[in-house]
Motif scaffolding. Structure first.
Motif, PDB file in Angstrom:
ATOM      1  N   ARG A  66     -37.746 -63.114   9.824  1.00 40.77           N
ATOM      2  CA  ARG A  66     -36.336 -62.770  10.014  1.00 40.77           C
ATOM      3  C   ARG A  66     -36.086 -61.442  10.715  1.00 40.77           C
ATOM      4  N   ARG A  67     -36.824 -60.382  10.298  1.00 43.11           N
ATOM      5  CA  ARG A  67     -36.438 -59.054  10.770  1.00 43.11           C
ATOM      6  C   ARG A  67     -37.598 -58.060  10.635  1.00 43.11           C
ATOM      7  N   LEU A  68     -37.737 -57.229  11.663  1.00 44.94           N
ATOM      8  CA  LEU A  68     -38.675 -56.100  11.644  1.00 44.94           C
ATOM      9  C   LEU A  68     -37.933 -54.866  12.131  1.00 44.94           C
ATOM     10  N   VAL A  69     -38.159 -53.756  11.473  1.00 45.48           N
ATOM     11  CA  VAL A  69     -37.574 -52.486  11.905  1.00 45.48           C
ATOM     12  C   VAL A  69     -38.689 -51.450  11.903  1.00 45.48           C
ATOM     13  N   PHE A  70     -38.842 -50.765  13.047  1.00 47.82           N
ATOM     14  CA  PHE A  70     -39.811 -49.675  13.108  1.00 47.82           C
ATOM     15  C   PHE A  70     -39.185 -48.479  13.802  1.00 47.82           C
ATOM     16  N   THR A  71     -39.792 -47.315  13.571  1.00 36.86           N
ATOM     17  CA  THR A  71     -39.328 -46.087  14.189  1.00 36.86           C
ATOM     18  C   THR A  71     -40.510 -45.284  14.704  1.00 36.86           C
ATOM     19  N   THR A  72     -40.255 -44.460  15.694  1.00 41.85           N
ATOM     20  CA  THR A  72     -41.278 -43.563  16.201  1.00 41.85           C
ATOM     21  C   THR A  72     -41.097 -42.137  15.662  1.00 41.85           C
ATOM     22  N   VAL A  73     -40.092 -41.907  14.829  1.00 45.69           N
ATOM     23  CA  VAL A  73     -39.870 -40.569  14.275  1.00 45.69           C
ATOM     24  C   VAL A  73     -40.619 -40.365  12.963  1.00 45.69           C
ATOM     25  N   LEU A  74     -41.270 -41.415  12.496  1.00 45.84           N
ATOM     26  CA  LEU A  74     -42.148 -41.351  11.337  1.00 45.84           C
ATOM     27  C   LEU A  74     -43.436 -42.073  11.686  1.00 45.84           C
ATOM     28  N   THR A  75     -44.519 -41.673  11.044  1.00 44.74           N
ATOM     29  CA  THR A  75     -45.773 -42.403  11.155  1.00 44.74           C
ATOM     30  C   THR A  75     -46.129 -42.935   9.771  1.00 44.74           C
ATOM     31  N   GLU A  76     -47.259 -43.603   9.686  1.00 44.45           N
ATOM     32  CA  GLU A  76     -47.665 -44.248   8.442  1.00 44.45           C
ATOM     33  C   GLU A  76     -47.476 -43.331   7.233  1.00 44.45           C
ATOM     34  N   GLY A  77     -46.973 -43.911   6.145  1.00 45.13           N
ATOM     35  CA  GLY A  77     -46.758 -43.148   4.922  1.00 45.13           C
ATOM     36  C   GLY A  77     -45.564 -42.227   4.960  1.00 45.13           C
ATOM     37  N   TRP A  78     -44.626 -42.490   5.889  1.00 43.45           N
ATOM     38  CA  TRP A  78     -43.372 -41.739   6.017  1.00 43.45           C
ATOM     39  C   TRP A  78     -43.589 -40.317   6.535  1.00 43.45           C
ATOM     40  N   PRO A 112     -43.307 -37.333   8.967  1.00 44.78           N
ATOM     41  CA  PRO A 112     -42.463 -36.992  10.107  1.00 44.78           C
ATOM     42  C   PRO A 112     -43.298 -36.814  11.372  1.00 44.78           C
ATOM     43  N   ALA A 113     -42.697 -37.193  12.501  1.00 43.78           N
ATOM     44  CA  ALA A 113     -43.372 -37.082  13.797  1.00 43.78           C
ATOM     45  C   ALA A 113     -42.391 -36.563  14.836  1.00 43.78           C
ATOM     46  N   GLU A 114     -42.938 -36.024  15.904  1.00 43.14           N
ATOM     47  CA  GLU A 114     -42.138 -35.599  17.049  1.00 43.14           C
ATOM     48  C   GLU A 114     -42.610 -36.392  18.257  1.00 43.14           C
ATOM     49  N   PRO A 115     -42.083 -37.597  18.421  1.00 38.91           N
ATOM     50  CA  PRO A 115     -42.551 -38.457  19.505  1.00 38.91           C
ATOM     51  C   PRO A 115     -42.012 -38.022  20.862  1.00 38.91           C
ATOM     52  N   TRP A 116     -42.643 -38.531  21.908  1.00 43.24           N
ATOM     53  CA  TRP A 116     -42.149 -38.253  23.256  1.00 43.24           C
ATOM     54  C   TRP A 116     -40.808 -38.938  23.483  1.00 43.24           C
ATOM     55  N   LEU A 117     -40.544 -40.042  22.748  1.00 47.70           N
ATOM     56  CA  LEU A 117     -39.242 -40.703  22.792  1.00 47.70           C
ATOM     57  C   LEU A 117     -38.921 -41.203  21.390  1.00 47.70           C
ATOM     58  N   ALA A 118     -37.939 -40.578  20.764  1.00 50.19           N
ATOM     59  CA  ALA A 118     -37.538 -40.959  19.413  1.00 50.19           C
ATOM     60  C   ALA A 118     -36.673 -42.211  19.479  1.00 50.19           C
ATOM     61  N   LEU A 119     -37.084 -43.235  18.724  1.00 53.85           N
ATOM     62  CA  LEU A 119     -36.280 -44.449  18.677  1.00 53.85           C
ATOM     63  C   LEU A 119     -36.512 -45.194  17.381  1.00 53.85           C
ATOM     64  N   THR A 120     -35.561 -46.047  17.061  1.00 50.73           N
ATOM     65  CA  THR A 120     -35.689 -47.013  15.978  1.00 50.73           C
ATOM     66  C   THR A 120     -35.358 -48.360  16.580  1.00 50.73           C
ATOM     67  N   ALA A 121     -36.273 -49.320  16.400  1.00 50.05           N
ATOM     68  CA  ALA A 121     -36.094 -50.665  16.946  1.00 50.05           C
ATOM     69  C   ALA A 121     -35.828 -51.641  15.803  1.00 50.05           C
ATOM     70  N   ILE A 122     -34.751 -52.405  15.945  1.00 54.16           N
ATOM     71  CA  ILE A 122     -34.371 -53.424  14.972  1.00 54.16           C
ATOM     72  C   ILE A 122     -34.548 -54.762  15.671  1.00 54.16           C
ATOM     73  N   LEU A 123     -35.529 -55.521  15.216  1.00 56.61           N
ATOM     74  CA  LEU A 123     -35.867 -56.804  15.829  1.00 56.61           C
ATOM     75  C   LEU A 123     -35.454 -57.925  14.884  1.00 56.61           C
ATOM     76  N   THR A 124     -34.716 -58.895  15.398  1.00 50.20           N
ATOM     77  CA  THR A 124     -34.302 -60.019  14.564  1.00 50.20           C
ATOM     78  C   THR A 124     -34.770 -61.321  15.192  1.00 50.20           C
ATOM     79  N   PHE A 125     -35.104 -62.271  14.323  1.00 52.51           N
ATOM     80  CA  PHE A 125     -35.581 -63.598  14.707  1.00 52.51           C
ATOM     81  C   PHE A 125     -34.644 -64.609  14.040  1.00 52.51           C
ATOM     82  N   GLU A 126     -33.639 -65.047  14.775  1.00 45.99           N
ATOM     83  CA  GLU A 126     -32.600 -65.917  14.220  1.00 45.99           C
ATOM     84  C   GLU A 126     -32.852 -67.370  14.629  1.00 45.99           C
ATOM     85  N   ALA A 127     -33.032 -68.224  13.610  1.00 48.22           N
ATOM     86  CA  ALA A 127     -33.211 -69.649  13.894  1.00 48.22           C
ATOM     87  C   ALA A 127     -31.966 -70.165  14.604  1.00 48.22           C
TER      88      ALA A 127
END
Length: 152
Positions: A80-92, A94-109
């Motif tokens: 159904r749904r995946l959400v990831f961000t580049t402003v955090l890495t594994e285990g929460w 904090p990170a300073e990425p070259w491009l800060a983003l949060t991606a919300i991916l949905t898979f709708e039947a």
């Protein structure tokens, strides 16, 4: 009116959400489509749970693998749904990425297939514009096209 910090892309894929999920949740499958060819993708970490790491690398030709995504999953709802961000890495962490983003991916039947949608949030209109000018529609569109070709 569209949000100036957001970029979106959607595509109908003639495959069920379970197949789209498998293309995302199995590293060997994700490597086949996540980065536009001919660039090669290497999945280093794919821990689909809140706080789990998401690390991919890319390589063009025979060179060394370079950083691509180093992030953290915020949400993972199978098929159904995946959400990831580049402003955090594994285990929460904090990170300073070259491009800060949060991606919300949905898979709708939908109509025997899946409406695959990506909503990508940025911290500022300037970052959103930077990502758009880097080729967001073309790059993400190509990757989603590769996903469709893999599954259809």
């Amino acid at each position: 009116m569209t949000n100036p910090t957001e970029l979106t892309i959607s595509r109908f894929i003639a495959a069920p959400p379970a197949a789209v999920w498998n293309a995302w949740s199995i590293p060997a499958n994700l490597e086949k489509w996540w980065i536009p060819a001919p660039i090669e993708c290497q999945v280093v970490t794919l821990d689909l749970r809140p706080g789990g790491g998401f690390v991919t690398r890319m390589r063009e030709g025979s060179g060394d693998f370079q950083p691509h995504v180093d992030g953290c999953f915020l949400e993972a709802i199978p098929e159904r749904r995946l959400v990831f961000t580049t402003v955090l890495t594994e285990g929460w962490q904090p990170a300073e990425p070259w491009l800060a983003l949060t991606a919300i991916l949905t898979f709708e039947a939908q109509d025997g297939g899946t409406l695959y949608s990506a909503r990508v949030l940025h911290k500022s209109p300037e970052d959103s514009d930077k990502h758009d000018q880097m080729g967001f529609q073309e790059g993400w569109g190509t990757a989603i096209g590769q996903l469709a070709a893999l599954l259809e």
